[in-house]
Motif scaffolding. Structure first.
Motif, PDB file in Angstrom:
ATOM      1  N   PRO B 104       6.481 -27.104  32.167  1.00  0.00           N
ATOM      2  CA  PRO B 104       5.203 -26.562  32.652  1.00  0.00           C
ATOM      3  C   PRO B 104       4.180 -26.274  31.556  1.00  0.00           C
ATOM      4  CG  PRO B 104       7.013 -25.500  33.761  1.00  0.00           C
ATOM      5  CD  PRO B 104       7.626 -26.404  32.730  1.00  0.00           C
ATOM      6  N   ARG B 107       2.110 -29.367  30.597  1.00  0.00           N
ATOM      7  CA  ARG B 107       1.351 -30.070  31.633  1.00  0.00           C
ATOM      8  C   ARG B 107      -0.157 -30.039  31.443  1.00  0.00           C
ATOM      9  NH1 ARG B 107       4.469 -28.163  36.866  1.00  0.00           N
ATOM     10  NH2 ARG B 107       6.474 -28.523  35.903  1.00  0.00           N
ATOM     11  N   GLU B 181       2.624 -33.395  42.406  1.00  0.00           N
ATOM     12  CA  GLU B 181       2.927 -32.031  42.019  1.00  0.00           C
ATOM     13  C   GLU B 181       3.281 -31.179  43.240  1.00  0.00           C
ATOM     14  OE1 GLU B 181       0.427 -29.057  41.333  1.00  0.00           O
ATOM     15  OE2 GLU B 181       2.050 -28.059  40.269  1.00  0.00           O
TER      16      GLU B 181
END
Lengths: 362, 290
Positions: B104, B107, B181
């Motif tokens: 994460p 990203r 996502e």
């Protein structure tokens, strides 16, 4: 002796960043068991289930499934199937296609897919909805699809991740019975993960209670309730009064305890104790009376009723002892003037038989 | 939920600035162009006027648009855009997947790098490509050091397609990223758990469930590609002009607005056809994005 269908040997799972989700767990699960992994959220039960399914790999240890170490076998090569907490029913496929998917991708002949899918849908009573899309179905129906989709693969072990948590109360009771019935019909091992002790107690034949990544106790539901191994299990399974006690005298198996706020009494146990222990008494094992109870060895204490919660069949009563210890007492309203007659502020005797209490050293 | 009809005044107040904007800068000019496409330049005293038009006088502009030379330009726009869109999809899908499955904290920076061209002016992007690939450009200079070239890398359709891909890739990545996502990972896990291989899981589960994002990406890339004139002019040259160049030429060089308008509308009809196809596909795969 039968071989365990699943044998978890010293399994640990550590995530990057130093979080240990599962710490050195060993469990043997026998064929045809309805086994529950029970614990509060974050205890590692779901991680353990995912390692059995192959969706996670252990950092250490071995996982034998049907005698073969499969700790690093990918999920599509394992004889296990999972019912996901979110059901994960494919939204772009009909019920029939969902159930047949696992057979289709492994090259089962179309004719066989058809008959086995029909059988599986029959088993979960969804035959009439075979052509529906999941978005036209209720949560309960989608869960049945997920069940059929897993069972149609005839796995050695069916894994269920919090299967009842997303259902409403009425449906949950039905599904609980349904799962027990299914497990008996198909005769395969079920492993269920749940945080709900009622679910685990009512469905499972054996339960592993987990706490902070470790197994606190593995036992049958009745054993867990009546013979919890430590404070955590006693407190987590059902309601319990935990009394801090000092062991003032030890003579063989007879231990004389001095429980804070209650008084001195003798307990029989073969456990080795230090000077400190905890006495666990379930609320239904405590009795109330207006006059001083008679009987040898009874533990009794005077208390003031603080709160009465009336549930029809039972009343849950909170009372404070003279020395300020809070006790919870469950009274069966077995006569029409039973527990309902107890009033707030009333002074009564609370008593129990030491045989019904448990001495915990951990 | 409250019905907007209960708050008609509030609704009208809030909606009016936007509506007014659309009316003045979109509907009125488009209507004017539409009318113009059926008009011809007025002939006053035997001379063709440069400013006045004879409105609704003719269909000639459309007949002329259907001439071979323009159909060739239209066809070239359609197939170069199609290839560019396809290349964008093939490049963008794995990139979007990679971003979605990255840790994460990586990203945002990965996404930022991928959509960087989106933040830079189209003209600058295109001239950058030009300076890199022209015969005296960076690539040919480098090849020259090892005794190769120079090669002509511009002025062909491949150069136009590469330019289009470079400029419009972010428009493909963004909708794909947002769709992938949102995709519930447990669908993929369920597929693997049921015995499907990774590849099978991709084609049977991931791809169909992310199809809405794919279609949005295709439309966001294909439509601007169809009308491109800058890329085809700078990187392709006159031999690789498309319908967009013809329209630009009619408005700016030939000063024949009625004909330019007719060409524009033909391009718009082509776009509408693409949108209708999308609507049909969306209806058939209904329930996918539910």
């Amino acid at each position: 002796m039968t071989e365990p269908i699943i044998s978890i040997r010293n399994v640990a799972k550590r995530f990057a960043g130093g979080v240990t989700a599962v710490d050195n767990i060993s469990i043997d699960i026998m064929p045809n068991e309805f086994f529950a992994l029970l614990g509060p959220s974050g205890c590692g039960k779901t991680t353990l289930l995912r390692m059995i399914s192959g969706l996670e790999t252990p950092t250490e240890g071995q996982i034998f499934i049907g005698g073969e170490d499969m700790a690093f076998t990918p999920p599509n090569k394992r004889p296990t199937n999972m019912v996901f907490q979110s059901y994960a029913v494919f939204p772009h496929m009909t019920v029939e296609q969902n159930v047949g998917y696992g057979l289709k991708v492994t090259g089962v002949a179309p004719a066989e897919i058809k008959t086995r899918t029909a059988e599986a849908l029959e088993m979960v009573k969804l035959s009439h909805l075979a052509l529906r899309k999941p978005d036209q179905m209720s949560g309960g129906q989608r869960q049945r699809v997920a069940l059929a989709r897993a069972l149609v693969k005839r796995p050695k072990v069916l894994l269920l991740d919090e299967p009842l948590s997303a259902l409403d109360a009425k449906l949950r009771d039905d599904m609980r019975m349904e799962l027990t019935r299914l497990q008996e019909t198909v005769g395969i091992t079920f492993i269920i993960v749940t945080h709900d002790q009622d679910e685990a107690l009512s469905m499972a034949s054996r339960i592993a209670v987990m706490d902070k990544g470790a197994v606190a106790q593995i036992a049958t539901p009745a054993e867990l309730y009546e013979q919890p191994r430590n404070r955590f299990v006693a407190d987590f399974i059902g309601k319990v009064n935990l009394l801090d006690a000092a062991i003032v005298k030890q003579k063989g198996e007879t231990k004389t305890c001095d429980a804070k706020g209650i008084g001195k009494f003798d307990m029989l146990t073969d456990k080795a104790c230090s000077n400190e222990a905890t006495i666990a008494v379930r609320p239904e094992k405590l009795k109330l009376s207006t006059s001083e109870p008679k009987g040898a060895g009874l533990v009794k204490v005077k208390a003031t009723i603080r709160d009465v919660a009336y549930y029809g069949d039972t009343s849950h009563i909170i009372a404070d002892t003279v020395e300020g210890k809070e006790l919870e007492i469950n009274v069966q309203n077995d006569s029409r003037t039973g527990g309902a007659g107890v009033e707030r502020g009333q002074k009564m005797w609370v008593h129990f038989n030491p045989h019904d209490a448990l001495l915990l050293t951990e | 939920m409250d019905d907007w009809k209960d708050f008609r005044r509030v609704f009208l107040t809030l909606a009016s600035p936007g509506s007014l904007w659309m009316l003045i800068f979109f509907i009125i000019p488009m209507t004017f162009l539409f009318v113009l496409s059926f008009s011809s330049k007025a002939i006053i005293n035997g001379e063709t006027s440069t400013t006045a038009y004879a409105y609704f006088s003719t269909f000639d502009n459309y007949f002329a648009s259907a001439g071979t030379s323009y159909l060739v330009l239209l066809w070239r726009a359609i197939w170069t855009s199609a290839i560019a869109t396809f290349v964008c999809l093939v490049l963008a899908y794995p990139l979007a997947l990679a971003v979605c499955f990255a840790p994460p904290r990586w990203r945002p920076i990965m996404l930022l790098l991928l959509i960087l061209p989106f933040w830079i002016n189209l003209l600058i992007c295109t001239y950058a490509m030009y300076s890199i690939f022209r015969s005296t450009g960076v690539v040919n200079q480098a090849l020259g050091l090892v005794g190769l070239g120079p090669y002509e890398m511009l002025n062909n359709t491949t150069a136009v397609i590469m330019g289009l891909v470079y400029v419009y890739l972010p428009f493909m990545i963004l909708p794909l990223y947002s769709t992938i996502e949102k995709l519930d990972r447990s669908f993929l896990e369920a597929s693997l758990d049921l015995g499907a291989s990774q590849a099978r899981t991709f084609w049977s589960v991931t791809w169909p469930l992310t199809l809405p994002g794919v279609i949005t990406g295709i439309i966001l890339v294909y439509i601007p590609c169809l009308g491109t004139f800058l890329t085809s002019d700078i990187l392709g040259g006159p031999n690789n002009w498309t319908i967009g160049n013809a329209i630009q030429n009619q408005f700016l060089e030939a000063n024949n607005w009625p004909f330019g308008a007719a060409l524009s509308f033909i391009l718009m009809y082509a776009t509408f056809i693409a949108l209708i196809i999308r609507a049909v596909v969306a209806r058939r795969s209904k329930g996918v994005d539910a």
